[in-house]
Design an enzyme around this catalytic site. Structure first.
Site, mmCIF file in Angstrom:
data_model
loop_
_atom_site.group_PDB
_atom_site.id
_atom_site.type_symbol
_atom_site.label_atom_id
_atom_site.label_comp_id
_atom_site.label_asym_id
_atom_site.label_seq_id
_atom_site.Cartn_x
_atom_site.Cartn_y
_atom_site.Cartn_z
ATOM 1 N N HIS A 20 0.791 -1.248 -0.027
ATOM 2 C CA HIS A 20 0.173 -0.177 -0.016
ATOM 3 C C HIS A 20 0.734 1.298 -0.200
ATOM 4 O O HIS A 20 1.690 1.381 0.855
ATOM 5 C CB HIS A 20 -1.017 -0.058 1.209
ATOM 6 N N ASP A 28 6.930 6.003 -21.356
ATOM 7 C CA ASP A 28 7.274 6.036 -22.462
ATOM 8 C C ASP A 28 8.845 5.698 -22.895
ATOM 9 O O ASP A 28 9.447 5.323 -21.728
ATOM 10 C CB ASP A 28 6.945 7.147 -23.178
ATOM 11 N N HIS A 94 6.890 18.156 -15.675
ATOM 12 C CA HIS A 94 7.307 17.156 -16.422
ATOM 13 C C HIS A 94 8.712 16.782 -15.663
ATOM 14 O O HIS A 94 9.051 15.789 -15.359
ATOM 15 C CB HIS A 94 7.626 17.304 -17.708
ATOM 16 N N TYR A 116 5.595 12.712 -23.453
ATOM 17 C CA TYR A 116 4.802 12.857 -21.874
ATOM 18 C C TYR A 116 4.068 11.893 -21.571
ATOM 19 O O TYR A 116 3.217 11.997 -20.677
ATOM 20 C CB TYR A 116 4.228 14.260 -21.799
ATOM 21 N N ASN A 118 3.779 9.157 -19.732
ATOM 22 C CA ASN A 118 4.365 8.579 -18.417
ATOM 23 C C ASN A 118 3.490 8.847 -17.286
ATOM 24 O O ASN A 118 2.718 9.804 -17.038
ATOM 25 C CB ASN A 118 5.515 9.338 -18.100
#
Length: 127
Positions: A20, A28, A94, A116, A118
């Site tokens: 947890h 990518d 990012h 981007y 990801n």
């Protein structure tokens, strides 16, 4: 032999060790991975496998309580794909997303070649 779900032994083992609030990344093919973070490399060629093929398989196996994406991905087909799957990811820059990858248990590298594309996922519990 396992007949359904994720067949990649390395990926299945990494998923099985999640607890947890542990985080992991589906990325990518261009995301730089910080030193020390294990990479499960599924990329074959640019575009294969695509991120949603991998992400959908993972979402069938893992309870995910939160997702985080780069704000630069908002409005892209990648972000729309997440929303169409019922996700409501939070956003950070990012640059910050790349920093947070250093805390991940592992990164799954796909062949995705979309900028981007990801996502950091936080493991939940089924109860």
């Amino acid at each position: 032999m396992k007949k359904t779900g994720i067949l990649n032994a390395e990926l299945l083992g990494a998923i099985g060790r999640l607890g947890h609030t542990d985080t992991f990344v589906v990325a990518d093919c261009g995301l730089p991975v910080p030193p020390g973070v294990p990479v499960i490399d599924l990329a074959v060629v640019a575009g294969t496998p695509g991120i949603f093929v991998v992400l959908d398989a993972i979402l069938d196996e893992v309870v995910v309580e939160a997702m985080l994406v780069a704000e630069e991905s908002v409005g892209t087909a990648f972000a729309e794909g997440l929303v169409s799957r019922g996700a409501q990811p939070a956003t950070v820059s990012h640059a910050r997303l790349k920093e947070l990858c250093g805390n991940a248990r592992f990164v799954v590298r796909t062949g995705e070649a979309t900028p981007y594309a990801n996502v950091i996922l936080r493991s939940g519990v089924p109860f």
